[in-house]
Design a protein around this motif. Structure first.
Motif, PDB file in Angstrom:
ATOM      1  N   GLU A 196       0.832  -1.163  -0.011  1.00 45.13           N
ATOM      2  CA  GLU A 196       0.035  -0.151  -0.031  1.00 45.13           C
ATOM      3  C   GLU A 196       1.008   1.255  -0.094  1.00 45.13           C
ATOM      4  N   TRP A 197       0.094   2.391  -0.422  1.00 48.35           N
ATOM      5  CA  TRP A 197       0.995   3.563  -0.673  1.00 48.35           C
ATOM      6  C   TRP A 197       0.222   4.515   0.347  1.00 48.35           C
ATOM      7  N   PHE A 198       1.110   5.313   1.295  1.00 48.16           N
ATOM      8  CA  PHE A 198       0.773   6.402   1.989  1.00 48.16           C
ATOM      9  C   PHE A 198       1.268   7.805   1.650  1.00 48.16           C
ATOM     10  N   VAL A 199       0.663   8.989   2.009  1.00 49.68           N
ATOM     11  CA  VAL A 199       1.193  10.213   1.919  1.00 49.68           C
ATOM     12  C   VAL A 199       1.051  10.889   3.156  1.00 49.68           C
ATOM     13  N   SER A 200       2.158  11.490   3.672  1.00 51.26           N
ATOM     14  CA  SER A 200       2.337  12.108   5.280  1.00 51.26           C
ATOM     15  C   SER A 200       2.670  13.563   4.948  1.00 51.26           C
ATOM     16  N   PHE A 201       1.916  14.303   5.562  1.00 46.33           N
ATOM     17  CA  PHE A 201       2.281  15.838   5.633  1.00 46.33           C
ATOM     18  C   PHE A 201       2.797  16.278   6.869  1.00 46.33           C
ATOM     19  N   GLY A 202       3.960  16.779   6.958  1.00 48.97           N
ATOM     20  CA  GLY A 202       4.499  17.518   8.078  1.00 48.97           C
ATOM     21  C   GLY A 202       4.082  18.780   8.013  1.00 48.97           C
ATOM     22  N   LEU A 203       3.418  19.300   9.254  1.00 50.32           N
ATOM     23  CA  LEU A 203       2.751  20.353   9.153  1.00 50.32           C
ATOM     24  C   LEU A 203       3.463  21.225  10.424  1.00 50.32           C
ATOM     25  N   GLU A 204       3.088  22.459  10.492  1.00 54.22           N
ATOM     26  CA  GLU A 204       3.863  23.295  11.599  1.00 54.22           C
ATOM     27  C   GLU A 204       2.654  24.378  11.633  1.00 54.22           C
ATOM     28  N   THR A 205       2.432  24.371  13.325  1.00 52.46           N
ATOM     29  CA  THR A 205       1.336  25.360  13.619  1.00 52.46           C
ATOM     30  C   THR A 205       1.948  26.433  14.580  1.00 52.46           C
ATOM     31  N   ASP A 206       1.673  27.486  14.309  1.00 53.32           N
ATOM     32  CA  ASP A 206       2.157  28.591  15.168  1.00 53.32           C
ATOM     33  C   ASP A 206       1.453  28.458  16.671  1.00 53.32           C
ATOM     34  N   ASP A 207       2.303  28.780  17.543  1.00 53.79           N
ATOM     35  CA  ASP A 207       1.914  28.539  18.835  1.00 53.79           C
ATOM     36  C   ASP A 207       0.817  29.668  19.237  1.00 53.79           C
ATOM     37  N   ALA A 208       0.630  30.658  18.486  1.00 56.22           N
ATOM     38  CA  ALA A 208      -0.524  31.310  18.756  1.00 56.22           C
ATOM     39  C   ALA A 208      -1.832  30.980  18.247  1.00 56.22           C
ATOM     40  N   ASP A 209      -1.752  30.002  17.411  1.00 54.04           N
ATOM     41  CA  ASP A 209      -3.004  29.546  16.761  1.00 54.04           C
ATOM     42  C   ASP A 209      -3.687  28.139  17.639  1.00 54.04           C
ATOM     43  N   LEU A 210      -2.708  27.851  18.572  1.00 52.18           N
ATOM     44  CA  LEU A 210      -3.017  26.841  19.554  1.00 52.18           C
ATOM     45  C   LEU A 210      -4.110  27.283  20.697  1.00 52.18           C
ATOM     46  N   PRO A 211      -4.824  26.232  21.197  1.00 53.84           N
ATOM     47  CA  PRO A 211      -6.097  26.686  22.304  1.00 53.84           C
ATOM     48  C   PRO A 211      -4.953  26.628  23.369  1.00 53.84           C
ATOM     49  N   GLU A 212      -5.236  27.678  24.359  1.00 55.73           N
ATOM     50  CA  GLU A 212      -4.401  28.158  25.537  1.00 55.73           C
ATOM     51  C   GLU A 212      -4.598  27.038  26.530  1.00 55.73           C
ATOM     52  N   LYS A 213      -3.903  26.691  27.177  1.00 59.30           N
ATOM     53  CA  LYS A 213      -4.010  25.729  28.164  1.00 59.30           C
ATOM     54  C   LYS A 213      -4.538  26.389  29.486  1.00 59.30           C
ATOM     55  N   PRO A 214      -5.255  25.852  30.428  1.00 60.60           N
ATOM     56  CA  PRO A 214      -5.646  26.161  31.744  1.00 60.60           C
ATOM     57  C   PRO A 214      -4.675  26.842  32.521  1.00 60.60           C
ATOM     58  N   ALA A 215      -4.728  27.891  33.315  1.00 62.52           N
ATOM     59  CA  ALA A 215      -4.042  28.294  34.320  1.00 62.52           C
ATOM     60  C   ALA A 215      -3.522  27.170  35.466  1.00 62.52           C
ATOM     61  N   VAL A 216      -2.155  27.087  35.461  1.00 63.79           N
ATOM     62  CA  VAL A 216      -1.555  26.033  36.330  1.00 63.79           C
ATOM     63  C   VAL A 216      -2.259  26.132  37.785  1.00 63.79           C
ATOM     64  N   ASP A 217      -2.439  27.131  38.486  1.00 60.30           N
ATOM     65  CA  ASP A 217      -3.029  27.345  39.660  1.00 60.30           C
ATOM     66  C   ASP A 217      -4.419  27.105  39.751  1.00 60.30           C
ATOM     67  N   SER A 218      -5.137  26.718  38.442  1.00 57.30           N
ATOM     68  CA  SER A 218      -6.645  26.483  38.486  1.00 57.30           C
ATOM     69  C   SER A 218      -6.796  24.972  38.518  1.00 57.30           C
ATOM     70  N   LEU A 219      -5.696  24.425  38.607  1.00 56.50           N
ATOM     71  CA  LEU A 219      -5.630  22.802  38.363  1.00 56.50           C
ATOM     72  C   LEU A 219      -5.899  22.184  39.740  1.00 56.50           C
ATOM     73  N   ASP A 220      -6.899  21.069  39.863  1.00 60.07           N
ATOM     74  CA  ASP A 220      -7.151  20.399  41.239  1.00 60.07           C
ATOM     75  C   ASP A 220      -7.386  19.061  40.893  1.00 60.07           C
ATOM     76  N   ALA A 221      -7.631  18.225  41.927  1.00 56.59           N
ATOM     77  CA  ALA A 221      -7.856  16.848  41.586  1.00 56.59           C
ATOM     78  C   ALA A 221      -9.310  16.488  41.111  1.00 56.59           C
ATOM     79  N   SER A 222     -10.259  17.535  41.094  1.00 54.52           N
ATOM     80  CA  SER A 222     -11.327  17.449  40.339  1.00 54.52           C
ATOM     81  C   SER A 222     -11.372  17.369  38.677  1.00 54.52           C
ATOM     82  N   ASN A 223     -10.241  18.222  38.200  1.00 53.71           N
ATOM     83  CA  ASN A 223     -10.146  18.140  36.506  1.00 53.71           C
ATOM     84  C   ASN A 223      -8.881  17.795  36.163  1.00 53.71           C
TER      85      ASN A 223
END
Length: 413
Positions: free
Chosen positions: A166-193
């Motif tokens: 079988e043949w496959f084609v792979s695309f190597g992609l680069e996404t700017d960090d500004a376009d990625l979803p923002e991670k939750p603030a570290v101090d908002s983390l707790d055992a429930s999430n």
């Protein structure tokens, strides 16, 4: 951030012959780069830059190399030096490794076009299909099941022929960090999430909130593989019947690999969508596989692949994923921290110091969660007793993911 999308390709007979030809010429170029490097003086080995500068001379001397696109040829030179660099790193870590080998036709299966020499036409094909053009080869139809995001830049494209043909084609992609979803603030983390994950023995994974994921049942697949391998052993090597049977064995192996990867994609996607932070053990997989009593189970688990998928999806979905020290998570009591030695067949944790009792893997998962909080500089909340976080009822992945998919459609890779 760098990531990739992979698509099944359906070249015409004429284009497939062109792909085969270019694959073989790139293999010859790779072997020539290796020969040129090996036959240079020890104190004057050519660099990647120096060998790239030799390409015009080689193309004049051997016209077959002139058939290759310039960027693709440079990517083949870079491939050799990347392999050489990886070999050096292994030597530095104490591994007993030899030299890079000459590539045989059956071993060299992919070619990369870097920066230029390719085009993607998303509108030329029907729904869920597209076309990719490789310079000096032609257009190839691909099953375009997952469109490339608008904010992603295509850095390189690779075509590959699998052992199944079988043949496959792979695309190597680069996404700017500004376009990625923002991670939750570290101090908002707790055992429930947040969740800690123990990569277990009885279950594929055991989570700190009590959920477990069953092992993927591959027994029928491995029984079929054993049958096909026995048939292969009875064929005369190199004969047409042997080649047909070899491809049948490759098909079964491919089916197993895809089954495991699909399972891991669904599980990791669910995890990064369900939790704001996922903590997992940093395992020495090589050392684990050397322990023969459970080596095949650990290999089937593909835990390193599981962790890799988790890490790259953490950026795509805006989730914290962190590996923590695995040593001692089973022995250490999640409630009071006292270590208790347990043989592998003892599946319950019972602390002689504080009396805390739970499943062995649940205790380890809780330790992973606590270590994750500690490494993020948060510490464990004093008002969160371990007993309330470790659930007594376990939920298996099939039921969790099924209900989650109804609500959010989260079971895609």
């Amino acid at each position: 951030m760098e990531h990739s999308h992979r698509y099944h390709a359906y070249p015409t007979q004429e284009v497939a012959e062109g792909l085969e030809h270019h694959l073989d010429v790139h293999r010859q170029l790779y072997n020539h780069v290796r020969w040129d490097y090996e036959n240079s003086p020890e104190n004057d080995k050519p660099s990647e830059y120096a060998q790239n500068n030799k390409l015009p001379e080689w193309k004049q001397r051997w016209p077959v190399f002139g058939e290759l696109h310039s960027k693709a040829a440079q990517a083949t030179v870079a491939r050799f030096h990347r392999n050489l660099s990886n070999l050096r790193k292994k030597k530095e870590k104490g591994y007993n490794v030899g030299r890079l080998k000459r590539q045989a036709p059956t071993k060299y299966r992919s070619v990369t076009y870097n920066q230029s020499g390719f085009d993607l036409d998303e509108k030329r094909g029907r729904d869920r299909f597209a076309y990719v053009r490789f310079s000096k080869i032609g257009w190839i139809k691909i099953r375009y099941h997952r469109p490339i995001p608008d904010h992603a830049t295509i850095k390189e494209v690779t075509f590959k022929k699998e052992t199944t043909g079988e043949w496959f084609v792979s695309f190597g992609l680069e996404t700017d960090d500004a376009d990625l979803p923002e991670k939750p603030a570290v101090d908002s983390l707790d055992a429930s999430n947040s969740v800690g994950i123990d990569l277990g023995i009885q279950n594929y994974i055991h989570m700190s909130d009590g959920k477990t994921v069953d092992w993927l049942d591959l027994e029928d697949d491995y029984e079929r593989l054993r049958r096909e391998q026995r048939k292969l052993s009875r064929k005369e090597k190199g004969s047409s019947n042997w080649e047909k049977q070899r491809q049948e064995v490759a098909n079964v192996k491919r089916h197993i690999r895809r089954k495991v990867l699909d399972y891991q994609h669904k599980l990791t996607t669910w995890l990064v969508r369900e939790y704001d932070a996922v903590f997992v053990e940093d395992l020495n997989v090589k050392e684990m596989l050397e322990q023969s009593h459970t080596a095949r189970n650990k290999q089937e688990a593909a835990w390193r692949q599981f962790i890799t998928l988790l890490e790259y999806k953490s950026d795509l979905y805006g989730t914290h994923v962190k590996q923590v020290e695995a040593r001692g998570t089973t022995k250490e009591c999640a409630s009071c921290g006292v270590e208790t030695t347990k043989p592998i067949w003892v599946r319950e944790h019972s602390c002689p110091s504080c009396g805390f009792e739970t499943d062995r893997d649940a205790n380890a998962a809780m330790n992973v969660l606590q270590r994750g909080f500690s490494e993020l500089g948060l510490g464990w909340p004093e008002d969160t007793p371990v007993e309330t976080v470790t659930a007594t009822d376990t939920t298996h992945f099939e039921s969790v993911s099924a209900s989650h998919a109804v609500e959010t459609g989260s079971l895609g890779a």
